[in-house]
Motif scaffolding. Sequence first.
Motif, PDB file in Angstrom:
ATOM      1  N   GLN A 139      34.579  74.418   3.473  1.00 28.13           N
ATOM      2  CA  GLN A 139      33.803  73.600   4.372  1.00 28.13           C
ATOM      3  C   GLN A 139      32.959  74.506   5.263  1.00 28.13           C
ATOM      4  OE1 GLN A 139      35.742  71.248   7.529  1.00 28.13           O
ATOM      5  NE2 GLN A 139      35.050  69.515   6.328  1.00 28.13           N
ATOM      6  N   LYS A 140      31.766  74.136   5.553  1.00 27.37           N
ATOM      7  CA  LYS A 140      30.820  74.991   6.269  1.00 27.37           C
ATOM      8  C   LYS A 140      30.816  74.767   7.772  1.00 27.37           C
ATOM      9  CE  LYS A 140      28.779  77.150   2.819  1.00 27.37           C
ATOM     10  NZ  LYS A 140      28.597  78.576   2.731  1.00 27.37           N
ATOM     11  N   LYS A 141      31.731  73.996   8.323  1.00 30.28           N
ATOM     12  CA  LYS A 141      31.702  73.694   9.750  1.00 30.28           C
ATOM     13  C   LYS A 141      32.516  74.650  10.605  1.00 30.28           C
ATOM     14  CE  LYS A 141      31.918  68.878   8.740  1.00 30.28           C
ATOM     15  NZ  LYS A 141      32.566  67.631   9.105  1.00 30.28           N
ATOM     16  N   GLY A 142      33.531  75.246  10.062  1.00 27.77           N
ATOM     17  CA  GLY A 142      34.467  76.037  10.853  1.00 27.77           C
ATOM     18  C   GLY A 142      33.970  77.431  11.189  1.00 27.77           C
ATOM     19  N   THR A 143      34.673  78.042  12.142  1.00 27.02           N
ATOM     20  CA  THR A 143      34.400  79.413  12.544  1.00 27.02           C
ATOM     21  C   THR A 143      35.728  80.158  12.585  1.00 27.02           C
ATOM     22  OG1 THR A 143      32.551  78.685  13.913  1.00 27.02           O
ATOM     23  CG2 THR A 143      33.410  80.877  14.340  1.00 27.02           C
ATOM     24  N   LEU A 144      35.703  81.395  12.117  1.00 30.03           N
ATOM     25  CA  LEU A 144      36.883  82.250  12.146  1.00 30.03           C
ATOM     26  C   LEU A 144      36.616  83.402  13.102  1.00 30.03           C
ATOM     27  CD1 LEU A 144      39.634  83.208  10.913  1.00 30.03           C
ATOM     28  CD2 LEU A 144      38.260  84.506   9.275  1.00 30.03           C
ATOM     29  N   HIS A 145      37.485  83.548  14.104  1.00 30.23           N
ATOM     30  CA  HIS A 145      37.426  84.683  15.021  1.00 30.23           C
ATOM     31  C   HIS A 145      38.566  85.615  14.649  1.00 30.23           C
ATOM     32  CE1 HIS A 145      34.613  83.131  18.138  1.00 30.23           C
ATOM     33  NE2 HIS A 145      35.015  81.969  17.647  1.00 30.23           N
ATOM     34  N   THR A 146      38.274  86.905  14.545  1.00 27.05           N
ATOM     35  CA  THR A 146      39.322  87.902  14.341  1.00 27.05           C
ATOM     36  C   THR A 146      39.275  88.876  15.510  1.00 27.05           C
ATOM     37  OG1 THR A 146      37.959  89.485  13.112  1.00 27.05           O
ATOM     38  CG2 THR A 146      39.030  87.740  11.832  1.00 27.05           C
ATOM     39  N   ILE A 147      40.445  89.354  15.891  1.00 23.50           N
ATOM     40  CA  ILE A 147      40.516  90.352  16.959  1.00 23.50           C
ATOM     41  C   ILE A 147      41.350  91.518  16.436  1.00 23.50           C
ATOM     42  CG2 ILE A 147      41.248  90.879  19.313  1.00 23.50           C
ATOM     43  CD1 ILE A 147      41.060  87.870  19.934  1.00 23.50           C
ATOM     44  N   GLN A 153      37.206  95.564   7.127  1.00 23.64           N
ATOM     45  CA  GLN A 153      37.053  94.124   7.325  1.00 23.64           C
ATOM     46  C   GLN A 153      35.625  93.690   7.009  1.00 23.64           C
ATOM     47  OE1 GLN A 153      38.168  93.679  11.412  1.00 23.64           O
ATOM     48  NE2 GLN A 153      40.340  93.984  10.993  1.00 23.64           N
ATOM     49  N   LYS A 154      34.654  94.432   7.538  1.00 24.48           N
ATOM     50  CA  LYS A 154      33.244  94.083   7.347  1.00 24.48           C
ATOM     51  C   LYS A 154      32.888  94.042   5.868  1.00 24.48           C
ATOM     52  CE  LYS A 154      28.547  95.381   8.746  1.00 24.48           C
ATOM     53  NZ  LYS A 154      28.019  94.247   8.091  1.00 24.48           N
ATOM     54  N   LYS A 155      33.398  94.983   5.112  1.00 21.26           N
ATOM     55  CA  LYS A 155      33.131  95.025   3.667  1.00 21.26           C
ATOM     56  C   LYS A 155      33.519  93.696   3.014  1.00 21.26           C
ATOM     57  CE  LYS A 155      34.910  97.326  -0.454  1.00 21.26           C
ATOM     58  NZ  LYS A 155      35.814  98.365  -0.957  1.00 21.26           N
ATOM     59  N   TYR A 156      34.698  93.200   3.340  1.00 22.74           N
ATOM     60  CA  TYR A 156      35.177  91.965   2.715  1.00 22.74           C
ATOM     61  C   TYR A 156      34.559  90.721   3.356  1.00 22.74           C
ATOM     62  CZ  TYR A 156      38.223  94.893   0.032  1.00 22.74           C
ATOM     63  OH  TYR A 156      38.692  95.843  -0.837  1.00 22.74           O
ATOM     64  N   PHE A 157      34.349  90.754   4.648  1.00 28.91           N
ATOM     65  CA  PHE A 157      33.683  89.622   5.299  1.00 28.91           C
ATOM     66  C   PHE A 157      32.287  89.435   4.712  1.00 28.91           C
ATOM     67  CE2 PHE A 157      36.201  90.286   9.527  1.00 28.91           C
ATOM     68  CZ  PHE A 157      37.325  89.756   8.937  1.00 28.91           C
ATOM     69  N   ASP A 158      31.566  90.529   4.496  1.00 26.62           N
ATOM     70  CA  ASP A 158      30.205  90.461   3.959  1.00 26.62           C
ATOM     71  C   ASP A 158      30.167  89.916   2.536  1.00 26.62           C
ATOM     72  OD1 ASP A 158      29.160  91.369   6.335  1.00 26.62           O
ATOM     73  OD2 ASP A 158      28.797  93.415   5.627  1.00 26.62           O
ATOM     74  N   LEU A 159      31.244  90.048   1.793  1.00 28.66           N
ATOM     75  CA  LEU A 159      31.322  89.511   0.431  1.00 28.66           C
ATOM     76  C   LEU A 159      31.626  88.009   0.414  1.00 28.66           C
ATOM     77  CD1 LEU A 159      33.358  92.366  -1.326  1.00 28.66           C
ATOM     78  CD2 LEU A 159      30.915  91.842  -1.623  1.00 28.66           C
ATOM     79  N   SER A 160      32.046  87.485   1.536  1.00 25.22           N
ATOM     80  CA  SER A 160      32.462  86.089   1.628  1.00 25.22           C
ATOM     81  C   SER A 160      31.266  85.145   1.744  1.00 25.22           C
ATOM     82  CB  SER A 160      33.365  85.905   2.854  1.00 25.22           C
ATOM     83  OG  SER A 160      33.587  84.540   3.110  1.00 25.22           O
ATOM     84  N   ASP A 161      31.389  83.985   1.130  1.00 28.29           N
ATOM     85  CA  ASP A 161      30.377  82.936   1.293  1.00 28.29           C
ATOM     86  C   ASP A 161      30.310  82.445   2.734  1.00 28.29           C
ATOM     87  OD1 ASP A 161      29.770  83.070  -1.399  1.00 28.29           O
ATOM     88  OD2 ASP A 161      31.088  81.388  -1.942  1.00 28.29           O
ATOM     89  N   TRP A 162      31.352  82.729   3.508  1.00 28.65           N
ATOM     90  CA  TRP A 162      31.434  82.254   4.890  1.00 28.65           C
ATOM     91  C   TRP A 162      31.186  83.363   5.901  1.00 28.65           C
ATOM     92  CZ3 TRP A 162      34.933  81.018   1.034  1.00 28.65           C
ATOM     93  CH2 TRP A 162      34.842  79.709   0.568  1.00 28.65           C
ATOM     94  N   LYS A 163      30.563  84.459   5.467  1.00 33.00           N
ATOM     95  CA  LYS A 163      30.373  85.633   6.334  1.00 33.00           C
ATOM     96  C   LYS A 163      29.664  85.290   7.643  1.00 33.00           C
ATOM     97  CE  LYS A 163      26.233  87.027   3.916  1.00 33.00           C
ATOM     98  NZ  LYS A 163      25.898  87.581   2.639  1.00 33.00           N
ATOM     99  N   ASP A 164      28.792  84.294   7.625  1.00 35.68           N
ATOM    100  CA  ASP A 164      28.075  83.919   8.848  1.00 35.68           C
ATOM    101  C   ASP A 164      28.948  83.120   9.814  1.00 35.68           C
ATOM    102  OD1 ASP A 164      25.783  85.198   7.944  1.00 35.68           O
ATOM    103  OD2 ASP A 164      25.052  83.394   6.929  1.00 35.68           O
ATOM    104  N   GLN A 165      30.120  82.723   9.350  1.00 39.23           N
ATOM    105  CA  GLN A 165      31.035  81.953  10.185  1.00 39.23           C
ATOM    106  C   GLN A 165      32.225  82.789  10.658  1.00 39.23           C
ATOM    107  OE1 GLN A 165      30.486  78.827   6.902  1.00 39.23           O
ATOM    108  NE2 GLN A 165      31.738  77.832   8.471  1.00 39.23           N
ATOM    109  N   ILE A 166      32.234  84.070  10.318  1.00 41.31           N
ATOM    110  CA  ILE A 166      33.309  84.974  10.719  1.00 41.31           C
ATOM    111  C   ILE A 166      32.799  85.838  11.861  1.00 41.31           C
ATOM    112  CG2 ILE A 166      34.862  86.829  10.016  1.00 41.31           C
ATOM    113  CD1 ILE A 166      34.565  85.771   7.115  1.00 41.31           C
ATOM    114  N   ILE A 167      33.508  85.776  12.976  1.00 35.69           N
ATOM    115  CA  ILE A 167      33.121  86.537  14.164  1.00 35.69           C
ATOM    116  C   ILE A 167      34.213  87.563  14.458  1.00 35.69           C
ATOM    117  CG2 ILE A 167      32.512  86.410  16.604  1.00 35.69           C
ATOM    118  CD1 ILE A 167      31.777  83.420  16.050  1.00 35.69           C
ATOM    119  N   PRO A 168      33.979  88.826  14.085  1.00 38.36           N
ATOM    120  CA  PRO A 168      34.973  89.857  14.373  1.00 38.36           C
ATOM    121  C   PRO A 168      34.823  90.379  15.803  1.00 38.36           C
ATOM    122  CG  PRO A 168      33.217  90.779  13.023  1.00 38.36           C
ATOM    123  CD  PRO A 168      32.887  89.328  13.257  1.00 38.36           C
ATOM    124  N   HIS A 169      35.954  90.598  16.449  1.00 36.32           N
ATOM    125  CA  HIS A 169      35.972  91.169  17.799  1.00 36.32           C
ATOM    126  C   HIS A 169      36.767  92.462  17.737  1.00 36.32           C
ATOM    127  CE1 HIS A 169      34.591  87.339  19.574  1.00 36.32           C
ATOM    128  NE2 HIS A 169      35.370  86.783  18.672  1.00 36.32           N
TER     129      HIS A 169
END
Length: 135
Positions: free
Chosen positions: A1-9, A19-35
Amino acid sequence: QKKGTLHTIDIKEELVSIQKKYFDLSDWKDQIIPHLGNALEIIPTLNTTFDLVFIDADKENYINYFNMIVPLMNPGGIILSDNVLWSGKVLDTKFKKEDTSTPALIAYNKVLKEDSRVETVILPIRDGLTICRKK
């Protein structure tokens, strides 16, 4: 689903590139906010609410993380806490003086049991997983 957001700390800078390597491969990379940094400083800056939170960090701060997160949880939201049985050490009445994690987890488990804002169950799988549902 394209509505959610994932925050990682994460406090470990060396893990960010992995983390960035795998987040960037994800279809949801724009919804993942790493801290990157100290969660005790980052959590208060998050201007959002959560349906699911997973706590797996320094055991001495589990209570602090929990108390910061509960007000941000949506009703019915789930907080998962890892390692709450700590290889069975939480049943020990005596532990080494330098062991700060065991008494912290004993205190955390007691807080979860007594907190009326949540319903809690501990799953005795692997190293123990707590599931709390916000009322």
